[in-house]
Design an enzyme around this catalytic site. Structure first.
Site, mmCIF file in Angstrom:
data_model
loop_
_atom_site.group_PDB
_atom_site.id
_atom_site.type_symbol
_atom_site.label_atom_id
_atom_site.label_comp_id
_atom_site.label_asym_id
_atom_site.label_seq_id
_atom_site.Cartn_x
_atom_site.Cartn_y
_atom_site.Cartn_z
ATOM 1 N N GLU A 131 0.363 -1.375 -0.013
ATOM 2 C CA GLU A 131 0.063 -0.099 -0.061
ATOM 3 C C GLU A 131 0.807 0.945 -0.154
ATOM 4 O O GLU A 131 1.998 1.274 0.564
ATOM 5 C CB GLU A 131 -0.910 0.016 1.126
ATOM 6 C CG GLU A 131 -2.134 1.149 1.491
ATOM 7 C CD GLU A 131 -3.110 0.700 2.446
ATOM 8 O OE1 GLU A 131 -3.716 1.611 2.535
ATOM 9 O OE2 GLU A 131 -2.518 0.086 3.389
ATOM 10 N N LYS A 160 -8.965 3.744 -2.173
ATOM 11 C CA LYS A 160 -9.367 2.718 -1.539
ATOM 12 C C LYS A 160 -11.152 3.381 -0.529
ATOM 13 O O LYS A 160 -11.197 4.484 -0.523
ATOM 14 C CB LYS A 160 -8.731 3.295 -0.560
ATOM 15 C CG LYS A 160 -8.681 1.674 1.222
ATOM 16 C CD LYS A 160 -7.588 2.357 1.840
ATOM 17 C CE LYS A 160 -7.419 0.815 2.893
ATOM 18 N NZ LYS A 160 -6.681 1.235 4.004
ATOM 19 N N PRO A 212 21.974 1.891 28.744
ATOM 20 C CA PRO A 212 22.370 1.328 30.497
ATOM 21 C C PRO A 212 21.956 -0.282 30.676
ATOM 22 O O PRO A 212 20.780 0.079 30.931
ATOM 23 C CB PRO A 212 21.220 2.676 30.807
ATOM 24 C CG PRO A 212 21.356 3.562 29.909
ATOM 25 C CD PRO A 212 21.138 2.859 28.338
ATOM 26 N N LEU A 213 22.745 -0.317 31.334
ATOM 27 C CA LEU A 213 22.683 -1.699 31.612
ATOM 28 C C LEU A 213 22.808 -2.249 32.614
ATOM 29 O O LEU A 213 23.549 -1.763 33.894
ATOM 30 C CB LEU A 213 23.586 -2.918 30.588
ATOM 31 C CG LEU A 213 23.694 -4.296 30.499
ATOM 32 C CD1 LEU A 213 22.689 -5.071 29.895
ATOM 33 C CD2 LEU A 213 24.750 -5.347 30.078
ATOM 34 N N SER A 214 21.301 -2.294 33.265
ATOM 35 C CA SER A 214 21.210 -2.085 34.903
ATOM 36 C C SER A 214 21.381 -3.642 35.624
ATOM 37 O O SER A 214 21.164 -3.486 37.280
ATOM 38 C CB SER A 214 19.933 -1.576 35.652
ATOM 39 O OG SER A 214 19.036 -3.201 34.827
ATOM 40 N N GLY A 215 21.541 -4.856 35.060
ATOM 41 C CA GLY A 215 21.299 -6.482 35.284
ATOM 42 C C GLY A 215 20.710 -6.343 35.944
ATOM 43 O O GLY A 215 19.941 -7.998 36.251
ATOM 44 N N GLY A 216 19.364 -5.873 35.036
ATOM 45 C CA GLY A 216 17.352 -6.227 35.447
ATOM 46 C C GLY A 216 16.918 -6.955 34.540
ATOM 47 O O GLY A 216 17.681 -6.741 33.227
ATOM 48 N N ASP A 252 14.139 -6.337 32.115
ATOM 49 C CA ASP A 252 14.028 -5.110 31.448
ATOM 50 C C ASP A 252 15.224 -4.773 30.019
ATOM 51 O O ASP A 252 15.604 -5.081 28.893
ATOM 52 C CB ASP A 252 13.123 -3.857 31.413
ATOM 53 C CG ASP A 252 12.163 -4.485 32.303
ATOM 54 O OD1 ASP A 252 11.587 -5.396 32.024
ATOM 55 O OD2 ASP A 252 12.013 -3.547 33.380
ATOM 56 N N SER A 253 16.365 -4.209 30.645
ATOM 57 C CA SER A 253 17.172 -3.620 30.208
ATOM 58 C C SER A 253 18.088 -4.765 29.585
ATOM 59 O O SER A 253 18.813 -5.193 28.414
ATOM 60 C CB SER A 253 18.868 -2.817 30.919
ATOM 61 O OG SER A 253 18.726 -4.008 32.109
#
Length: 707
Positions: free
Chosen positions: A45, A114, A358-362, A364-365
């Site tokens: 499209e 359309k 930013p790698l937090s150790g959790g 999500d990151s």
């Protein structure tokens, strides 16, 4: 007589307003289709300007440049002898339509506008286009003069019509029209359209592909016929990722499908189909024939062109394509591939040198880092397959430091050039999270740094004390709730500042020329609840997981542990979710779910009921009384719902600044595109909560009197 025809459908990675690039991809797809002996080619499209132009559709330049691209397609004699379907915006009698343009051998056969606009969820088509309301009717469209000079036509048919070839009949529906209750393919099929083409701009959501396949399967089972579905792919310039999966179905069976997730710019899928099989299928259904006999008659654009090769005798070299099973990815596979492809498109088209996280150790990151790792895996695999476009883009992103002939050897080696991670610790951070971040960075190959922010945090607090003579304290040290929250937010917001500093200068430290994009890692449930600091490290350039639930992310990390052979991920799966912004003590350890007053699983339920089911507080309580009634009392359910709506409403303002996130879930709270609710609420919900309380009182009285 045997009538076999080879048809082609495409998935193209078009880019809004990239007219030159879009033209090249369209042309390449047509040439590939011709090389595979296709007689019909359809594309996505609005493939000429790109689907995601949004308010640029209101500009006359977008329409003008679309005609200019079409003129190049019309002038190109190497594109002859194949019926071509393409898409662009067109002004007809000063009204803007989203149109398909059918061309053959340098002439325009039909312009089909359309009819039914996509105007909910992420879509706002009625802001830019009007739907064609005249079913089975056409009007004369006078072509722009420079187009008329190319085609030799003054005017062409414009409207709802079929395309009649020497051997078959073609009907057209566009994207949303497939999803409507009264889809055009029904009436078209009854009037003899044996092939239906659908050019789409359908975005990826977890578990969505099955709905598309089911709709097309049902359409061809009920109506019979050949259905060609084309789709946009890639990041068109916004939060959505279009997931390809262009397909060909005949009489309820899938014959061919492109990949759902791919970083290739052009994918062409062909299938050889038997027109005779369509006629036999339809003629065998008496009720269909009865309806077809009284069906509405469509105008027809006549084309002196045959789609099929007429075979008088059996020819084993030409045979119809055999059916194949549908390949559905699991949700965790979709998380692994969709956001990764989206990130790659964004990176290569933004001209930046990589990503900083930013790698937090959790968890999500960790999930965000794994998606970047998946991107590196897919890019490396494409380079090893010899994809020259991907290789060109890799060298552009990596820059001169890797050399002009650079070819990535592994995902980890590529990540060492493109991916920067940083653990930003304070005195409140644990040794475990610091170690987890370092272990993951080493496993995926990112350029990792580790720092303590205590001196910076202390400087900010000292400045406040200097100005006010007061020193804030944590709650565990006797401070107030306001002090406690302020001290946490200092740490969170400093991480955003440091993230952008390191993203700008870490490449410089390594002698690289380009800065990198900052990635955020707030999940959809935290955004919904508002459980994050405004302008903290969730504020970034992009967020790959911003529309993915915590529950799905946990499953994804478990999947990545096994599929990517990363045993370090066990540490993330076993860890308790915690912001680590307050001091630990023997009596207190900060926990996300305890602080939120609800679990992530409960948040997912609240989010789906609020957005998908359209529930306010009262209807949400009544719904949950049936779902949770066996494990919670009515009063407990009502208290949880009221708590959710209170925090949702007081934190709604955060959605006005939320990082652009990959769209993956239908309960995303992103107010910039998807969830258009106010951000200033009466957070006491006086009337609504009173109605809930009155209902709970009646339930409790009824239960008490029954004992």
């Amino acid at each position: 007589m045997v009538h076999y025809t080879t048809v082609a459908t495409c998935a193209l990675n078009q880019w809004a307003l990239d007219f030159e690039g879009n033209y090249q991809r369209i042309r390449e797809s047509i040439l590939q289709a011709k090389a595979l002996n296709a007689r019909l080619r359809i594309g996505p499209e609005l493939e000429i300007p790109g689907y995601g132009c949004y308010d640029h559709f209101l500009e006359r330049d977008t329409v003008q440049h679309s005609w200019e691209v079409l003129s190049r397609l019309l002038e190109d004699r190497s594109l002859d002898d194949i019926l071509i379907d393409t898409g662009m915006p067109i002004l007809h009698r000063n009204t803007r339509y989203n149109c398909r343009v059918i061309i053959l051998n340098g002439k325009i056969v039909l312009i089909r506008p359309k009819m039914f606009m996509a105007n909910d969820g992420l879509y706002r088509e009625m802001r830019w286009f009007v739907g064609w309301t005249k079913q089975a009717q056409t009007e004369e469209f006078v072509l722009p003069r420079f187009i008329a000079r190319i085609t030799g036509q003054r005017s062409v048919m414009f409207g709802d019509a079929l395309v009649s070839t020497d051997d078959s009949c073609l009907g057209i529906e566009l994207c949303e029209e497939l999803f409507t209750p009264e889809s055009p393919h029904i009436a078209m099929s009854l009037d003899g359209a044996e092939i239906i083409i659908n050019s789409s701009g359908s975005h990826h959501e977890l578990r969505k592909l099955k709905r598309r396949v089911d709709l097309i399967t049902e359409a061809t089972l009920k109506c019979g016929g050949i259905y060609l579905y084309s789709n946009q792919k890639g990041c068109d310039g916004d939060r959505m990722y279009y997931d390809g999966a262009a397909m060909v179905l005949v009489n309820g069976e899938l014959l061919a499908m492109t990949s759902q997730f791919s970083i290739a710019d052009v994918e062409v899928q062909v299938a050889t189909v038997d027109l005779g099989a369509v006629r036999s299928f339809r003629a065998a259904i008496a009720s269909r024939s009865m309806q077809a006999a009284r069906a509405q008659t469509y105008p027809r654009a006549q084309v002196p062109f045959a789609l099929s090769v007429e075979l008088v005798d059996f020819d084993n070299s030409v045979r119809p394509t055999d059916p194949i099973p549908v390949r559905y990815h699991s949700p965790v596979e979709e998380i692994n591939m969709g956001p990764a492809c989206w990130l790659w498109d964004y990176l290569r088209r933004s001209g930046q040198g990589g990503f900083f996280l930013p790698l937090s150790g959790g968890l999500d990151s960790c999930s965000t880092a794994l998606i970047v790792h998946s991107m590196c895996r897919q890019v490396t695999a494409a380079c090893k397959r010899g994809d020259q476009q991907v290789l060109h883009d890799v060298r552009k992103c990596v820059g001169a430091a890797a050399g002009p002939d650079y070819v990535p050897e592994s995902a980890q080696e590529l990540a060492s050039h493109l991916f920067y991670t940083c653990y930003m610790g304070t005195e409140n951070s644990s040794k475990e999270t610091r170690a987890r971040a370092a272990h993951l960075a080493k496993a995926i190959g990112s350029y990792h740094v580790d720092l303590n922010m205590d001196a910076v945090v202390s400087a900010i607090v000292s400045l406040f004390t200097l100005v006010t003579t007061r020193t804030p304290r944590y709650e565990v040290h006797g401070g107030s709730r306001a002090e406690n929250l302020a001290l946490q937010n200092i740490q969170a917001r400093l991480r955003m500042l440091l993230a952008y500093l390191f993203a700008a200068l870490l490449p410089w430290v390594r002698g690289r020329q380009r800065s990198v994009l900052v990635l955020g890692s707030a999940n959809v449930d935290e955004s919904l609840r508002g459980y994050f600091t405004k302008y903290d490290c969730s504020s970034a350039d992009l967020n790959p997981i911003g529309s993915i639930s915590k529950a799905d992310l946990r499953k994804y990390v478990a999947y990545a542990r096994d599929q990517m052979k990363l045993p370090v991920l066990d540490e993330f799966l076993e860890a308790m979710p915690s912001a680590e912004l307050v001091p630990h003590s023997e009596n207190y350890a900060q926990s996300d779910e305890v602080e939120m007053g609800m679990s992530y699983e409960e948040l997912s339920v609240f989010g789906r009921l609020r957005k998908i089911e359209g529930c306010g507080p009262y209807s949400m309580v009544t719904h949950l009384l049936h779902i949770w009634g066996d494990k919670l009392t009515p009063r407990e359910i009502a208290d949880k719902v009221k708590r959710f709506f209170f925090y949702y409403s007081i934190n709604r303002h955060k959605m006005t600044t939320i990082t652009p996130a990959y769209h993956a879930e239908t309960y995303s709270p992103d107010d910039n595109r998807y969830d258009l609710r106010p951000f200033l609420y009466n957070s006491s919900w006086t009337w609504q909560f009173k109605v809930v309380d009155d209902m709970i009182d009646r339930i409790e009285q009824r239960e008490a009197s029954a004992k």
